[in-house]
Design an enzyme around this catalytic site. Structure first.
Site, PDB file in Angstrom:
ATOM      1  CB  VAL A   1     109.559  71.868  63.613  1.00 32.96           C
ATOM      2  CG1 VAL A   1     110.954  71.759  62.995  1.00 32.96           C
ATOM      3  CG2 VAL A   1     108.610  70.889  62.948  1.00 32.96           C
TER       4      VAL A   1
ATOM      5  CG  PHE B   1      99.204  64.937  64.323  1.00 33.97           C
ATOM      6  CD1 PHE B   1      98.306  64.237  65.113  1.00 33.97           C
ATOM      7  CD2 PHE B   1      98.776  65.389  63.085  1.00 33.97           C
ATOM      8  CE1 PHE B   1      97.027  63.993  64.679  1.00 33.97           C
ATOM      9  CE2 PHE B   1      97.497  65.146  62.637  1.00 33.97           C
ATOM     10  CZ  PHE B   1      96.612  64.451  63.441  1.00 33.97           C
TER      11      PHE B   1
ATOM     12  CG  ASP C   1      99.438  67.792  54.627  1.00 39.19           C
ATOM     13  OD1 ASP C   1      98.552  68.520  54.157  1.00 39.19           O
ATOM     14  OD2 ASP C   1      99.954  67.996  55.736  1.00 39.19           O
TER      15      ASP C   1
END
Length: 700
Positions: free
Chosen positions: A141, A138, A250
Site C-alpha cells: 500500500v 500479497f 481476516d
C-alpha cells in the site's frame, strides 16, 4: 494498452472525497492519553529536504522504527509541519511532516514506488506517489495524491491509498476483493474504492486514505465508553458485510482502522473474503444432495444384476476379459492378474452397466474383430473345463471347514471372518468391495488408533476440504477443526478476541505457531468439555492428552488488567505459609489466591475494588467467544445486547436532561409544578365538601 477505469470524482478537479459516515454519530469528546480534552500544539512551518512521508492508511501498519514513531506523529496531528518532498525529480509541497526514517526504510519505500510505476505506468500519469505506508503478503500500500491537484494547498489536497497487488496474486483473489469493495464499500464503516487500474499481470486499487492510530498505542488507554463505541462500530461493519453472505476471514485490529481524534472507523482488506450460501440455500442443498444419494443407491441396487463385480473375478474371468479385449498374450494375462490383487487406496467409480458397450482394459470402446470371435469359440471348451476344476477345488476346501466347525463351535465367528477374506481376491484381509457408499466409508469405525499402520476405513474416507484462511490467533475452533460448513460466525469470534484483548490489555491474546497449539490455548481458557462437545456437534474427532476446567473470563480480564497489583511480592508474602511456600492451583497454574478457575474452591483475592466493566460486558464477551459456532451470537444480535442498548438509553436520558436544564426552562417547570400542586389541593377541598353534603342528605 492499459485497462483503466476512472471515476468521474477523480477526473473532476476541485472535487473532494467525503469520508463515509460511521454507524454511530461521532462525539465531540476526544480522549488523549486515556482521558481529558484534546489540545493541538501550535502550528509550525519549516522545510525539510528529501523527507519521506510516513502516515497511516488502509492496510498493514508500518513496521520498524518508522512504525513506532508514526504513532507519536499522529498523536500531535494538530502540529503538522510543511515540507518539500522530492520523488523522481518532482517536488510535492505541503505534505505533513513525520520523524526521520532510516536509510533502509527509505530504500524500501523507493523500491516499492519504482516497482509500481514500472509495472503500471499509467499510475504516474495520474498520481504523485509519495511513500509506502503498508505492506503485506500479497500486496503493498502506497500513499498518493492527484497530479492535477498539485497546485492546491495541503488542506485541500486529497490523499489516496494505492494498493498494488503482487503479480503472483491469483486473479480470483483480486476479483473477489474488487467485488466486495464495489458492492459493500463506502458505507457502514466498510472501505470503498475509487478505481481499479490494470496493466498486463499487475493490478492496483485506488482507495480512500484515512489516517489512523495503531492498536497497540491506544488499547490500554481506552475507557468503557470508548470501548463501547469501538466495538459497536466494528459490529456495525460486520453486520453490513454479513448481509451480503460474505465472510471477511481476516478481522483483526490492523484491518479495522480507528482515528481516535476524529472517531472514524474503517474495515479494510477483503483479500481473504469468501462468499457463503445463506442458511436456507445450504439446507436445501444438503437435502438435494441426500435425495441424489438415495436415488444413486436405488439405481445401484436395481443394476446389481447387470454389474460385474471385479473383486470376485477368478483367473478364468481375467483371461476371458483379456480375450474379449483382443489381448490374448501371456504378458497381458500376467499383468491383469497382478492388478487384480492390488488393494485400492480410495473408492473409485462404480462399474458401468452391462448394456453399455464393452470396454477394454485400457478403457477404449471398440467392436471385436472376427478373428477374436473365432478364438473365443475355440477356447470355450477349455474354459468350461477350467471352471469345473475350480468348483471341485472349492468343494474340497469347504469339507474340512465344515468338519472343524462341528468339532469347534467357538471358532465359528473367526471362520466367518476368514470366509469373508477368502471371498476377496487373492485372499486379502482388506475389504476391496468398490460398491461401498462413501457415507458408509466415512461412518466406519477407525481401528488404526495407536497402531503403526493406517486402516482401510481411514484410507477410504473422503478428503476434507475446509478453508483455513485467516490470521493465527483470530481463527475460531471450527476453522482449526477443519469444519467444511463455515459461516459468518468466523468473524464474530475474531471480534470477540479483539474485545478480550481490550478488556484484558493483552495483545495479542492468542499467539500460536500452528493449529494444534492454537487449539490447546483455547482448551486452556474454555476447558476440554466445550471443545469435545463442539467437535462432536461438528462431526469431528479430537483427542486431548488431559482434562482442563474452564476459566472465569471476569477473573481473567481483571487479573491481566491489574497484573502489577496481583503479582506484587507483598501480596504473595501475605498468603505464604510458615515455611515460605504457597499453594498453586493445578488447573490454572496460579497461586490459590489468584485462582482463575470458574468453579474454584479457593478463597481468592476480592476483585470488586478493581471492577471497571459492567456485567453486560462480560456476558457479551462470553457470547462472542462461544465455542459452538451454531450457538454463537451474530453481529446483528450483538448490537441489540444490553451492553450497547443500556448505554444508549442512559445517553439519551442525559441529553434530555441537558436540553431541559436551561435556567428559563427550569423556572417554567417549577412554576408549572407549583400550579399543579395548588390546583390539586383545591380539588381535594371541593371533594370533601361534596362528600359531607351527600352524607347529610342520606341521613335525612
Amino acid at each position: 494498452m492499459a485497462d483503466r477505469v476512472m471515476c468521474q470524482e477523480l477526473a473532476t478537479p476541485g472535487s473532494h472525497y467525503r469520508r463515509p459516515k460511521t454507524g454511530v454519530p461521532s462525539t465531540n469528546v476526544v480522549y488523549a492519553n486515556g482521558g481529558g480534552s484534546w489540545r493541538a500544539a501550535p502550528r509550525q512551518t519549516q522545510r525539510l529536504p528529501r523527507q519521506t512521508v510516513q502516515q497511516y492508511a488502509t492496510g498493514t501498519p508500518a513496521t520498524g522504527s518508522a512504525g513506532r514513531h508514526s504513532g507519536r506523529a499522529f498523536a500531535t496531528a494538530g502540529a503538522t509541519e510543511e515540507q518539500t518532498v522530492e520523488f523522481n525529480g518532482a517536488a510535492v509541497m505541503g505534505l505533513p511532516a513525520t520523524p526521520r526514517t532510516t536509510k533502509q526504510a527509505r530504500n524500501k519505500s523507493e523500491e516499492a514506488i519504482n516497482d509500481l510505476l514500472t509495472r503500471i505506468p499509467d499510475i504516474g500519469k495520474l498520481f504523485d506517489v509519495h511513500s509506502r505506508i503498508g505492506n503485506g503478503t500479497f500486496s503493498t500500500v502506497l500513499l498518493g495524491t492527484l497530479r492535477r491537484e498539485s497546485h492546491l494547498p495541503d488542506s485541500l489536497r486529497r490523499k489516496f491509498a494505492i494498493k498494488h497487488h503482487i503479480p503472483t496474486s491469483h486473479p480470483d483473489r483480486i476479483m473477489k476483493e474488487l467485488q466486495c469493495m464495489t458492492k459493500m464499500g463506502g458505507k457502514e464503516n466498510v472501505v470503498g474504492i475509487h478505481c481499479c487500474m490494470r496493466y498486463d499481470a499487475s493490478a492496483a486499487f485506488v482507495m480512500p486514505f484515512m489516517a489512523h492510530d495503531r492498536f497497540q498505542d491506544f488499547y490500554t488507554r481506552m475507557d468503557v465508553p470508548e470501548i463501547r463505541q469501538y466495538m459497536r462500530n466494528l459490529l456495525v461493519a460486520l453486520r453490513h458485510v454479513h448481509k451480503f453472505d460474505v465472510i471477511h476471514r481476516d478481522v483483526k485490529p490492523s484491518n479495522f482502522l480507528y482515528n481516535r481524534r476524529r472517531r472514524e472507523f474503517l474495515l479494510v482488506d477483503f483479500g481473504l473474503a469468501q462468499h457463503v450460501n445463506p442458511p436456507a440455500a445450504r439446507s436445501s442443498g444438503s437435502a438435494a444432495a441426500i435425495a441424489a444419494a438415495n436415488n444413486k443407491n436405488n439405481n445401484n441396487n436395481n443394476n446389481n444384476n447387470s454389474k460385474r463385480p471385479r473383486e470376485r473375478e477368478s483367473k478364468g474371468d481375467v483371461q476371458q476379459i483379456a480375450l474379449d479385449a483382443g489381448l490374448g498374450g501371456a504378458v497381458k494375462r500376467m499383468r491383469l492378474h497382478e492388478e487384480s490383487n492390488k488393494m485400492p487406496l480410495k473408492p473409485v467409480n462404480d462399474i458401468a452397466p452391462s448394456d453399455a458397450p464393452e470396454q477394454s482394459v485400457d478403457g477404449s470402446n471398440h467392436v471385436q474383430p472376427q478373428l477374436v470371435q473365432q478364438e473365443q469359440q475355440q477356447l470355450q471348451p477349455q474354459q468350461q473345463q477350467q471352471q469345473q476344476q475350480q468348483q471341485q477345488q472349492s468343494q474340497q476346501q469347504q469339507q474340512p471347514q465344515q468338519q472343524s466347525q462341528q468339532q469347534h463351535p467357538q471358532r465359528q465367528p473367526q471362520l466367518a471372518q476368514m470366509d469373508q477374506t477368502a471371498s476377496t481376491p487373492s485372499g486379502s484381509k482388506y475389504n476391496t468391495n468398490r460398491n461401498v457408499s462413501a457415507a458408509a466409508a466415512n461412518n466406519a469405525k477407525c481401528v488404526c488408533f495407536a497402531n503403526p499402520s493406517v486402516c482401510l476405513n481411514c484410507l477410504m474416507k473422503k478428503e476434507v476440504h475446509a478453508s483455513r484462511a485467516g490470521t493465527p490467533g483470530y481463527r475460531p475452533p471450527e476453522v482449526l477443526l477443519k469444519y467444511p460448513d463455515q459461516t459468518t460466525a468466523v468473524d464474530v469470534w475474531a471480534a470477540g478476541v479483539i474485545f478480550l484483548s481490550i478488556m484484558s490489555t493483552v495483545y495479542p491474546f492468542f499467539k500460536a505457531p500452528n493449529d494444534f497449539i492454537a487449539l490447546a490455548e483455547i482448551v486452556t481458557i474454555f476447558g476440554d468439555q466445550a471443545i469435545r462437545k463442539t467437535a462432536l456437534a461438528l462431526d469431528r474427532m479430537i483427542t486431548l492428552s488431559q482434562r482442563s476446567r474452564p476459566l472465569n473470563l471476569r477473573k481473567l480480564c481483571l487479573r491481566f488488567r491489574y497484573r502489577s497489583v496481583f503479582s506484587d511480592a507483598k501480596l504473595l508474602k501475605s498468603y505464604e505459609s510458615v515455611d515460605g511456600s504457597c499453594e498453586v492451583c493445578r488447573n490454572c497454574d496460579q497461586y490459590f489466591f489468584n485462582c482463575l478457575c470458574e468453579d474454584s474452591d479457593y478463597l481468592t483475592e476480592p476483585l470488586d475494588a478493581y471492577e471497571c466493566f459492567p456485567p453486560s460486558a462480560y456476558d457479551l464477551l462470553d457470547r462472542l467467544l462461544e465455542i459452538n459456532p451454531h450457538k454463537r451470537i451474530t453481529a446483528e444480535e450483538a448490537l441489540k445486547h444490553p451492553f450497547f442498548t443500556a448505554a444508549e438509553e442512559a445517553e439519551q436520558t442525559e441529553q434530555d436532561q441537558l436540553a431541559n436544564g436551561t435556567p428559563r426552562k427550569m423556572r417554567r417547570q417549577r412554576y408549572q409544578s407549583h400550579r399543579t400542586v395548588a390546583a390539586s389541593q383545591e380539588q381535594v377541598k371541593q371533594q370533601v365538601a361534596l362528600d359531607l353534603q351527600q352524607a347529610a342528605i342520606n341521613k335525612l
